[in-house]
Design a protein around this motif. Structure first.
Motif, PDB file in Angstrom:
ATOM      1  N   MET A   1       0.848  -1.171   0.000  1.00 36.92           N
ATOM      2  CA  MET A   1       0.000   0.000   0.000  1.00 36.92           C
ATOM      3  C   MET A   1       0.896   1.237   0.000  1.00 36.92           C
ATOM      4  O   MET A   1       1.693   1.429   0.914  1.00 36.92           O
ATOM      5  CB  MET A   1      -0.872  -0.031   1.250  1.00 36.92           C
ATOM      6  CG  MET A   1      -1.834   1.097   1.349  1.00 36.92           C
ATOM      7  SD  MET A   1      -2.972   0.711   2.684  1.00 36.92           S
ATOM      8  CE  MET A   1      -3.517   2.313   3.073  1.00 36.92           C
ATOM      9  N   PRO A   2       0.789   2.083  -1.022  1.00 34.30           N
ATOM     10  CA  PRO A   2       1.657   3.259  -1.106  1.00 34.30           C
ATOM     11  C   PRO A   2       1.261   4.319  -0.078  1.00 34.30           C
ATOM     12  O   PRO A   2       0.116   4.385   0.369  1.00 34.30           O
ATOM     13  CB  PRO A   2       1.451   3.754  -2.530  1.00 34.30           C
ATOM     14  CG  PRO A   2       0.125   3.233  -2.930  1.00 34.30           C
ATOM     15  CD  PRO A   2      -0.073   1.941  -2.187  1.00 34.30           C
ATOM     16  N   LEU A   3       2.235   5.145   0.283  1.00 30.63           N
ATOM     17  CA  LEU A   3       1.986   6.226   1.224  1.00 30.63           C
ATOM     18  C   LEU A   3       1.277   7.374   0.525  1.00 30.63           C
ATOM     19  O   LEU A   3       1.496   7.634  -0.658  1.00 30.63           O
ATOM     20  CB  LEU A   3       3.306   6.736   1.797  1.00 30.63           C
ATOM     21  CG  LEU A   3       4.118   5.762   2.633  1.00 30.63           C
ATOM     22  CD1 LEU A   3       5.442   6.390   3.023  1.00 30.63           C
ATOM     23  CD2 LEU A   3       3.349   5.348   3.868  1.00 30.63           C
ATOM     24  N   SER A   4       0.447   8.066   1.278  1.00 28.26           N
ATOM     25  CA  SER A   4      -0.199   9.244   0.715  1.00 28.26           C
ATOM     26  C   SER A   4       0.831  10.366   0.607  1.00 28.26           C
ATOM     27  O   SER A   4       1.943  10.272   1.133  1.00 28.26           O
ATOM     28  CB  SER A   4      -1.368   9.688   1.598  1.00 28.26           C
ATOM     29  OG  SER A   4      -0.880  10.200   2.823  1.00 28.26           O
ATOM     30  N   GLU A   5       0.449  11.428  -0.080  1.00 27.54           N
ATOM     31  CA  GLU A   5       1.371  12.537  -0.278  1.00 27.54           C
ATOM     32  C   GLU A   5       1.757  13.172   1.056  1.00 27.54           C
ATOM     33  O   GLU A   5       2.911  13.500   1.299  1.00 27.54           O
ATOM     34  CB  GLU A   5       0.741  13.578  -1.197  1.00 27.54           C
ATOM     35  CG  GLU A   5       1.672  14.714  -1.550  1.00 27.54           C
ATOM     36  CD  GLU A   5       1.024  15.682  -2.518  1.00 27.54           C
ATOM     37  OE1 GLU A   5       1.258  16.883  -2.350  1.00 27.54           O
ATOM     38  OE2 GLU A   5       0.290  15.238  -3.409  1.00 27.54           O
TER      39      GLU A   5
ATOM     40  N   GLU B   1       1.720  11.695   4.044  1.00 32.38           N
ATOM     41  CA  GLU B   1       2.558  10.766   4.793  1.00 32.38           C
ATOM     42  C   GLU B   1       3.982  10.740   4.246  1.00 32.38           C
ATOM     43  O   GLU B   1       4.947  10.694   5.013  1.00 32.38           O
ATOM     44  CB  GLU B   1       1.963   9.361   4.741  1.00 32.38           C
ATOM     45  CG  GLU B   1       0.675   9.221   5.511  1.00 32.38           C
ATOM     46  CD  GLU B   1      -0.013   7.893   5.247  1.00 32.38           C
ATOM     47  OE1 GLU B   1      -0.771   7.459   6.130  1.00 32.38           O
ATOM     48  OE2 GLU B   1       0.210   7.300   4.172  1.00 32.38           O
ATOM     49  N   GLN B   2       4.114  10.798   2.928  1.00 35.68           N
ATOM     50  CA  GLN B   2       5.442  10.820   2.321  1.00 35.68           C
ATOM     51  C   GLN B   2       6.185  12.092   2.706  1.00 35.68           C
ATOM     52  O   GLN B   2       7.377  12.049   3.030  1.00 35.68           O
ATOM     53  CB  GLN B   2       5.328  10.713   0.795  1.00 35.68           C
ATOM     54  CG  GLN B   2       6.658  10.616   0.091  1.00 35.68           C
ATOM     55  CD  GLN B   2       7.401   9.349   0.426  1.00 35.68           C
ATOM     56  OE1 GLN B   2       6.811   8.291   0.537  1.00 35.68           O
ATOM     57  NE2 GLN B   2       8.707   9.448   0.602  1.00 35.68           N
TER      58      GLN B   2
ATOM     59  N   GLU C   1      10.338  14.751   6.076  1.00 36.77           N
ATOM     60  CA  GLU C   1      10.714  15.735   7.086  1.00 36.77           C
ATOM     61  C   GLU C   1      11.298  15.057   8.320  1.00 36.77           C
ATOM     62  O   GLU C   1      12.250  15.560   8.918  1.00 36.77           O
ATOM     63  CB  GLU C   1       9.499  16.572   7.481  1.00 36.77           C
ATOM     64  CG  GLU C   1       9.068  17.534   6.402  1.00 36.77           C
ATOM     65  CD  GLU C   1       7.858  18.348   6.810  1.00 36.77           C
ATOM     66  OE1 GLU C   1       7.571  18.432   8.019  1.00 36.77           O
ATOM     67  OE2 GLU C   1       7.206  18.891   5.915  1.00 36.77           O
ATOM     68  N   MET C   2      10.745  13.903   8.688  1.00 40.09           N
ATOM     69  CA  MET C   2      11.288  13.179   9.837  1.00 40.09           C
ATOM     70  C   MET C   2      12.711  12.705   9.552  1.00 40.09           C
ATOM     71  O   MET C   2      13.578  12.763  10.428  1.00 40.09           O
ATOM     72  CB  MET C   2      10.387  11.989  10.175  1.00 40.09           C
ATOM     73  CG  MET C   2       9.077  12.400  10.796  1.00 40.09           C
ATOM     74  SD  MET C   2       7.901  11.054  10.976  1.00 40.09           S
ATOM     75  CE  MET C   2       8.768   9.923  12.010  1.00 40.09           C
ATOM     76  N   GLU C   3      12.965  12.257   8.327  1.00 37.14           N
ATOM     77  CA  GLU C   3      14.307  11.833   7.956  1.00 37.14           C
ATOM     78  C   GLU C   3      15.284  13.003   7.993  1.00 37.14           C
ATOM     79  O   GLU C   3      16.406  12.872   8.489  1.00 37.14           O
ATOM     80  CB  GLU C   3      14.310  11.209   6.566  1.00 37.14           C
ATOM     81  CG  GLU C   3      13.666   9.850   6.516  1.00 37.14           C
ATOM     82  CD  GLU C   3      13.553   9.320   5.099  1.00 37.14           C
ATOM     83  OE1 GLU C   3      13.787  10.077   4.146  1.00 37.14           O
ATOM     84  OE2 GLU C   3      13.226   8.126   4.971  1.00 37.14           O
ATOM     85  N   ARG C   4      14.859  14.157   7.473  1.00 40.31           N
ATOM     86  CA  ARG C   4      15.728  15.331   7.512  1.00 40.31           C
ATOM     87  C   ARG C   4      16.020  15.737   8.953  1.00 40.31           C
ATOM     88  O   ARG C   4      17.143  16.089   9.298  1.00 40.31           O
ATOM     89  CB  ARG C   4      15.090  16.492   6.759  1.00 40.31           C
ATOM     90  CG  ARG C   4      15.200  16.373   5.258  1.00 40.31           C
ATOM     91  CD  ARG C   4      14.863  17.679   4.576  1.00 40.31           C
ATOM     92  NE  ARG C   4      13.546  18.175   4.907  1.00 40.31           N
ATOM     93  CZ  ARG C   4      12.454  17.982   4.179  1.00 40.31           C
ATOM     94  NH1 ARG C   4      12.531  17.309   3.058  1.00 40.31           N
ATOM     95  NH2 ARG C   4      11.300  18.474   4.557  1.00 40.31           N
ATOM     96  N   HIS C   5      15.006  15.683   9.804  1.00 36.39           N
ATOM     97  CA  HIS C   5      15.191  16.035  11.209  1.00 36.39           C
ATOM     98  C   HIS C   5      16.137  15.045  11.879  1.00 36.39           C
ATOM     99  O   HIS C   5      16.995  15.441  12.678  1.00 36.39           O
ATOM    100  CB  HIS C   5      13.825  16.060  11.908  1.00 36.39           C
ATOM    101  CG  HIS C   5      13.894  16.518  13.323  1.00 36.39           C
ATOM    102  ND1 HIS C   5      14.329  17.775  13.669  1.00 36.39           N
ATOM    103  CD2 HIS C   5      13.588  15.894  14.482  1.00 36.39           C
ATOM    104  CE1 HIS C   5      14.287  17.899  14.971  1.00 36.39           C
ATOM    105  NE2 HIS C   5      13.836  16.762  15.497  1.00 36.39           N
ATOM    106  N   LEU C   6      16.005  13.783  11.570  1.00 41.12           N
ATOM    107  CA  LEU C   6      16.890  12.773  12.128  1.00 41.12           C
ATOM    108  C   LEU C   6      18.323  12.998  11.668  1.00 41.12           C
ATOM    109  O   LEU C   6      19.263  12.904  12.459  1.00 41.12           O
ATOM    110  CB  LEU C   6      16.421  11.373  11.725  1.00 41.12           C
ATOM    111  CG  LEU C   6      17.272  10.213  12.214  1.00 41.12           C
ATOM    112  CD1 LEU C   6      17.184  10.105  13.725  1.00 41.12           C
ATOM    113  CD2 LEU C   6      16.820   8.927  11.571  1.00 41.12           C
ATOM    114  N   LEU C   7      18.502  13.305  10.397  1.00 41.74           N
ATOM    115  CA  LEU C   7      19.839  13.575   9.882  1.00 41.74           C
ATOM    116  C   LEU C   7      20.453  14.785  10.575  1.00 41.74           C
ATOM    117  O   LEU C   7      21.651  14.813  10.849  1.00 41.74           O
ATOM    118  CB  LEU C   7      19.798  13.815   8.376  1.00 41.74           C
ATOM    119  CG  LEU C   7      19.521  12.606   7.500  1.00 41.74           C
ATOM    120  CD1 LEU C   7      19.348  13.048   6.050  1.00 41.74           C
ATOM    121  CD2 LEU C   7      20.619  11.594   7.614  1.00 41.74           C
ATOM    122  N   HIS C   8      19.634  15.775  10.865  1.00 42.57           N
ATOM    123  CA  HIS C   8      20.133  16.995  11.492  1.00 42.57           C
ATOM    124  C   HIS C   8      20.525  16.741  12.943  1.00 42.57           C
ATOM    125  O   HIS C   8      21.578  17.197  13.391  1.00 42.57           O
ATOM    126  CB  HIS C   8      19.070  18.091  11.412  1.00 42.57           C
ATOM    127  CG  HIS C   8      19.460  19.350  12.109  1.00 42.57           C
ATOM    128  ND1 HIS C   8      20.477  20.153  11.658  1.00 42.57           N
ATOM    129  CD2 HIS C   8      18.985  19.935  13.236  1.00 42.57           C
ATOM    130  CE1 HIS C   8      20.605  21.177  12.469  1.00 42.57           C
ATOM    131  NE2 HIS C   8      19.715  21.067  13.442  1.00 42.57           N
TER     132      HIS C   8
END
Length: 124
Positions: free
Chosen positions: A1-5, A7-8, A13-20
């Motif tokens: 089941m693909p993610l909605s826009e 959710e994506q 944003e969560m990945e960017r925050h984690l990287l930061h």
């Protein structure tokens, strides 16, 4: 089941925050060296072949079993070493350019997450 826009976008944003915030976790390979997915796959295949040879050596049981078992163990060790050895990147990434955009997004991300948390607690 693909993610909605939405959710994506939230996942990005969560990945960017984690990287930061978790720079020490993300920057495990230092400098211009990074792990290669190709080497990971080849290393995993070599590891599996080594496990198979080790099991075959146990089944054989005599002198040939010991030889095959030692070769299997060496293949397993080589597979792990091949998989975790970093390779050089073609172009180095400058962290200053990437962090300026992340700092602007992190405040709005956290505000939205706090708002969502408050809505859940209120039962809305």
């Amino acid at each position: 089941m693909p993610l909605s826009e939405q959710e994506q976008r939230l996942l990005d944003e969560m990945e960017r925050h984690l990287l930061h915030n978790d720079a020490d976790v993300v920057s495990a390979p230092s400098g211009d060296r990074t792990l290669s997915y190709r080497n990971l796959v080849y290393g995993a295949l070599l590891l599996l072949a080594g496990v198979g040879a080790l099991v075959a050596g146990v089944i054989l049981g005599d002198v040939w079993g010991i030889v095959v078992g030692v070769i299997g163990f060496a293949a397993m060790l080589a597979g792990v070493m091949f998989a975790v050895t970093p390779v050089r990147r073609a172009t180095p990434v400058t962290p200053r350019e990437a962090t300026s955009a992340k700092r602007q997004d992190s405040a709005s991300f956290m505000d939205r997450m706090n708002d969502r948390w408050d809505r859940r607690q209120d039962g809305r």
